[in-house]
Design an enzyme around this catalytic site. Sequence first.
Site, PDB file in Angstrom:
ATOM      1  N   ASP A   1       5.190  -3.618  -4.883  1.00 31.20           N
ATOM      2  CA  ASP A   1       3.967  -2.909  -4.537  1.00 31.20           C
ATOM      3  C   ASP A   1       3.335  -2.258  -5.762  1.00 31.20           C
ATOM      4  O   ASP A   1       3.902  -1.314  -6.326  1.00 31.20           O
ATOM      5  CB  ASP A   1       4.299  -1.839  -3.484  1.00 31.20           C
ATOM      6  CG  ASP A   1       3.055  -1.356  -2.773  1.00 31.20           C
ATOM      7  OD1 ASP A   1       1.959  -1.483  -3.350  1.00 31.20           O
ATOM      8  OD2 ASP A   1       3.191  -0.864  -1.650  1.00 31.20           O
TER       9      ASP A   1
ATOM     10  N   ARG B   1      -1.900  -5.542  -1.964  1.00 33.49           N
ATOM     11  CA  ARG B   1      -1.378  -6.918  -2.087  1.00 33.49           C
ATOM     12  C   ARG B   1      -2.001  -7.913  -1.117  1.00 33.49           C
ATOM     13  O   ARG B   1      -2.416  -8.999  -1.527  1.00 33.49           O
ATOM     14  CB  ARG B   1       0.147  -6.917  -1.920  1.00 33.49           C
ATOM     15  CG  ARG B   1       0.861  -6.220  -3.050  1.00 33.49           C
ATOM     16  CD  ARG B   1       2.288  -5.909  -2.692  1.00 33.49           C
ATOM     17  NE  ARG B   1       2.360  -4.930  -1.614  1.00 33.49           N
ATOM     18  CZ  ARG B   1       3.457  -4.532  -1.017  1.00 33.49           C
ATOM     19  NH1 ARG B   1       4.609  -5.061  -1.393  1.00 33.49           N
ATOM     20  NH2 ARG B   1       3.435  -3.619  -0.082  1.00 33.49           N
TER      21      ARG B   1
ATOM     22  N   CYS C   1       0.757  -6.985   4.156  1.00 28.13           N
ATOM     23  CA  CYS C   1       1.572  -6.103   3.303  1.00 28.13           C
ATOM     24  C   CYS C   1       1.785  -4.804   4.061  1.00 28.13           C
ATOM     25  O   CYS C   1       1.729  -4.780   5.300  1.00 28.13           O
ATOM     26  CB  CYS C   1       0.934  -5.911   1.928  1.00 28.13           C
ATOM     27  SG  CYS C   1      -0.689  -5.123   1.955  1.00 28.13           S
TER      28      CYS C   1
HETATM   29  P1  4NP Z   1      -0.116  -2.356  -0.177  1.00 28.46           P
HETATM   30  O1  4NP Z   1       0.131  -1.019  -1.024  1.00 28.46           O
HETATM   31  O2  4NP Z   1       0.925  -2.419   0.906  1.00 28.46           O
HETATM   32  O3  4NP Z   1       0.049  -3.457  -1.164  1.00 28.46           O
HETATM   33  O4  4NP Z   1      -1.522  -2.254   0.382  1.00 28.46           O
HETATM   34  C1  4NP Z   1       0.238   0.259  -0.455  1.00 28.46           C
HETATM   35  C2  4NP Z   1      -0.878   1.037  -0.329  1.00 28.46           C
HETATM   36  C3  4NP Z   1      -0.796   2.315   0.200  1.00 28.46           C
HETATM   37  C4  4NP Z   1       0.425   2.796   0.611  1.00 28.46           C
HETATM   38  C5  4NP Z   1       1.537   2.025   0.501  1.00 28.46           C
HETATM   39  C6  4NP Z   1       1.450   0.752  -0.024  1.00 28.46           C
HETATM   40  N1  4NP Z   1       0.515   4.112   1.126  1.00 28.46           N
HETATM   41  O5  4NP Z   1       1.645   4.553   1.421  1.00 28.46           O
HETATM   42  O6  4NP Z   1      -0.492   4.778   1.313  1.00 28.46           O
END
Ligand code: 4NP
Length: 146
Positions: free
Chosen positions: A117, A13, A7
């Site tokens: 997300d 995710r 992800c």
């Molecule tokens: P992930 O969610 O891609 O599902 O792990 C996110 C977690 C943190 C961030 C973006 C997406 N962030 O910008 O910090």
Amino acid sequence: MRVMFVCLGNICRSPMAEMIMKEMVKKEGLSSEIFVSSSGISDEEEGNGMYPPAQKILIEKGIKVEERCAKKITQEDIFEYDYIVVMEKYQKDRILKNYIVSNPSKVECLNNKDVLDPWYTGDFLTTYEEIYQGCSQLLKKIKKEL
Ligand code: 4NP
């Protein structure tokens, strides 16, 4: 068989997908045949644990949550893994653009549509359900190749 879920940050995710898939693989008695991991395309969360609401939904659903740290996908991962399974088409595009991928067909999306997300939507249940559905289909496919 080696499966890498990917992800953006690797704190919501893809680790959810890793834990869900590990549970499914374990239930099928295939833990020694299918190795599952996860990573992100960004290094922004590197070293951080899973986001607590992502852990919470897994625990509520009876999925074992392993201690882990977020990491960014590496070129070595791309060579080593048989399946690179992304949550959004954006991540597939980034991987194909930024890494050497000798067999691009091994980079695929978990579902037909992007897994939104939950870091932004706050809806961890929908994310869980979408990932569960995708992992179930993926495992069916992988089992035919063992
Ligand atoms: P992930 O969610 O891609 O599902 O792990 C996110 C977690 C943190 C961030 C973006 C997406 N962030 O910008 O910090």
